[in-house]
Design a protein around this motif. Structure first.
Motif, mmCIF file in Angstrom:
data_model
loop_
_atom_site.group_PDB
_atom_site.id
_atom_site.type_symbol
_atom_site.label_atom_id
_atom_site.label_comp_id
_atom_site.label_asym_id
_atom_site.label_seq_id
_atom_site.Cartn_x
_atom_site.Cartn_y
_atom_site.Cartn_z
ATOM 1 N N PHE A 1 17.992 97.061 -65.821
ATOM 2 C CA PHE A 1 18.897 96.697 -66.910
ATOM 3 C C PHE A 1 19.462 95.290 -66.684
ATOM 4 N N PHE B 1 11.280 97.657 -69.626
ATOM 5 C CA PHE B 1 11.443 99.008 -70.189
ATOM 6 C C PHE B 1 10.160 99.824 -70.033
ATOM 7 N N TYR C 1 23.394 99.219 -70.124
ATOM 8 C CA TYR C 1 22.521 99.681 -71.205
ATOM 9 C C TYR C 1 23.169 99.415 -72.558
ATOM 10 N N GLU D 1 21.935 96.984 -75.856
ATOM 11 C CA GLU D 1 21.943 97.385 -77.266
ATOM 12 C C GLU D 1 22.721 96.377 -78.118
ATOM 13 N N TYR E 1 10.928 101.170 -77.428
ATOM 14 C CA TYR E 1 11.280 101.423 -76.029
ATOM 15 C C TYR E 1 12.727 101.889 -75.894
ATOM 16 N N VAL E 2 13.654 101.160 -76.524
ATOM 17 C CA VAL E 2 15.078 101.444 -76.333
ATOM 18 C C VAL E 2 15.537 102.654 -77.141
ATOM 19 N N ASN E 3 15.020 102.812 -78.344
ATOM 20 C CA ASN E 3 15.545 103.838 -79.249
ATOM 21 C C ASN E 3 14.695 105.092 -79.368
ATOM 22 N N TRP F 1 12.832 105.541 -74.274
ATOM 23 C CA TRP F 1 13.808 105.717 -73.189
ATOM 24 C C TRP F 1 14.684 106.953 -73.411
#
Length: 321
Positions: free
Chosen positions: A76, A108, A145, A149, A247-249, A252
């Motif tokens: 991160f 990620f 994290y 965002e 990747y983030v939403n 992960w």
């Protein structure tokens, strides 16, 4: 050793450098002469790094749990390092932006593909015992994290989907009261904020609010539209932003969902996650419908966001069980 023209040129440049600072170059050369050679373990503070695992219980797999979360936070930090380079660049180009987002995606990707350690890398009985000594701490409390965002999108996209339209023209402070993750840390019985959430807000709220304000015009979404408006070819950048969005939403959170199903799901009653978070509604991407860049997706893709991934993974894990 022969004093070659190349070495003499470098010495002359060093002399100019130190003279400009009012320093004596020969004194610095003395320092270089007497200094020890750098070692790998000193450079990365290896001994300190390897001493930072302090389990709270005698269960061996707790150390795995600690180390993996420490690794996660380092990734991160790498991602935030790239975020800062993008947002603080006063002469930002599409190429630079694209390259840095590609780096974040690589971080990620490493996290998502390595999360198998958390899904199947610990003994379930050990985990269900040592986790009770960690209360009310939770991975939910990762401030870094949340900063990723905030850096990635217009803040309104992080407001709970049921409140986005209503709060679109409200202040940052009003919107922050309904940021999506607050709804993921409520007590299952009473619906009140958990201690986990109260601790988290107390530590990070001011920092988050300042970053939100700092990134209003320099988050990835705003910068993308700025470059697009200037007439630049942003097709490669759009591809990388779509990957980041997934990747983030999706990937992960889904990795965590797989782990929660593996360790916490029971029939007919599910075990609450560490800190009492309601993971069943908080983690699945299809429930949150959190999308950084809706303008890069079709209506059909938005409608189906996360559904196939979650359902297929849940079915697989239950079959394995």
């Amino acid at each position: 050793m022969e004093l070659t023209p190349q070495i003499k040129e470098k010495l002359d440049k060093l002399q100019e450098k130190y003279a400009a600072m009012g320093q004596d170059m020969s004194a610095y050369l003395d320092g270089l002469l007497y200094a020890d050679f750098l070692t790998y373990w000193d450079y990365i503070h290896l001994d300190t790094l390897l001493s930072l695992q302090n389990p709270k219980t005698p269960f061996p797999d707790e150390e795995i749990f600690i180390m993996y979360h420490q690794i996660t936070e380092l990734y991160f930090k790498l991602a935030l390092h790239e975020c800062k380079q993008i947002s603080d660049n006063e002469e930002l180009t599409v190429e630079f932006f694209t390259d840095r987002v590609r780096r974040i995606n690589a971080y990620f990707n490493a996290l998502v593909t390595s999360f198998e350690v958390m899904v199947n890398g610990m003994d379930k009985d050990q985990f269900l015992k040592f986790r009770m000594s960690l209360l009310p701490a939770s991975g939910f409390q990762s401030g870094q994290y949340r900063m990723i965002e905030i850096s990635a999108t217009d803040f309104i996209r992080l407001v709970d989907k049921s409140k986005r339209e209503e709060l679109a023209d409200k202040s940052i402070e009003e919107q922050f009261e309904f940021i999506y993750w607050k709804f993921g840390a409520t007590e299952l019985a009473s619906g009140k904020q958990t201690l986990t959430l109260k601790q988290f807000i107390n530590k990070y709220a001011d920092q988050f609010l300042q970053l939100i304000k700092d990134r209003q015009e320099s988050n990835f979404s705003a910068l993308y539209h700025k470059l697009l408006k200037q007439g630049h070819d942003v097709s490669a950048l759009a591809d990388e932003l779509r990957k980041l969005d997934l990747y983030v939403n999706v990937e992960w959170p889904l990795s965590h969902y797989k782990s929660a199903v593996r360790y916490l799901e029971r029939d007919p009653v599910d075990i609450a996650a560490t800190g009492g978070t309601n993971w069943q509604k908080y983690l699945p991407p299809r429930f949150q419908k959190r999308i950084f860049y809706p303008f890069l997706w079709t209506e059909e893709q938005i409608e189906e966001w996360g559904k196939g991934w979650v359902l297929s993974v849940l079915k697989t894990l239950r079959n394995e069980g």
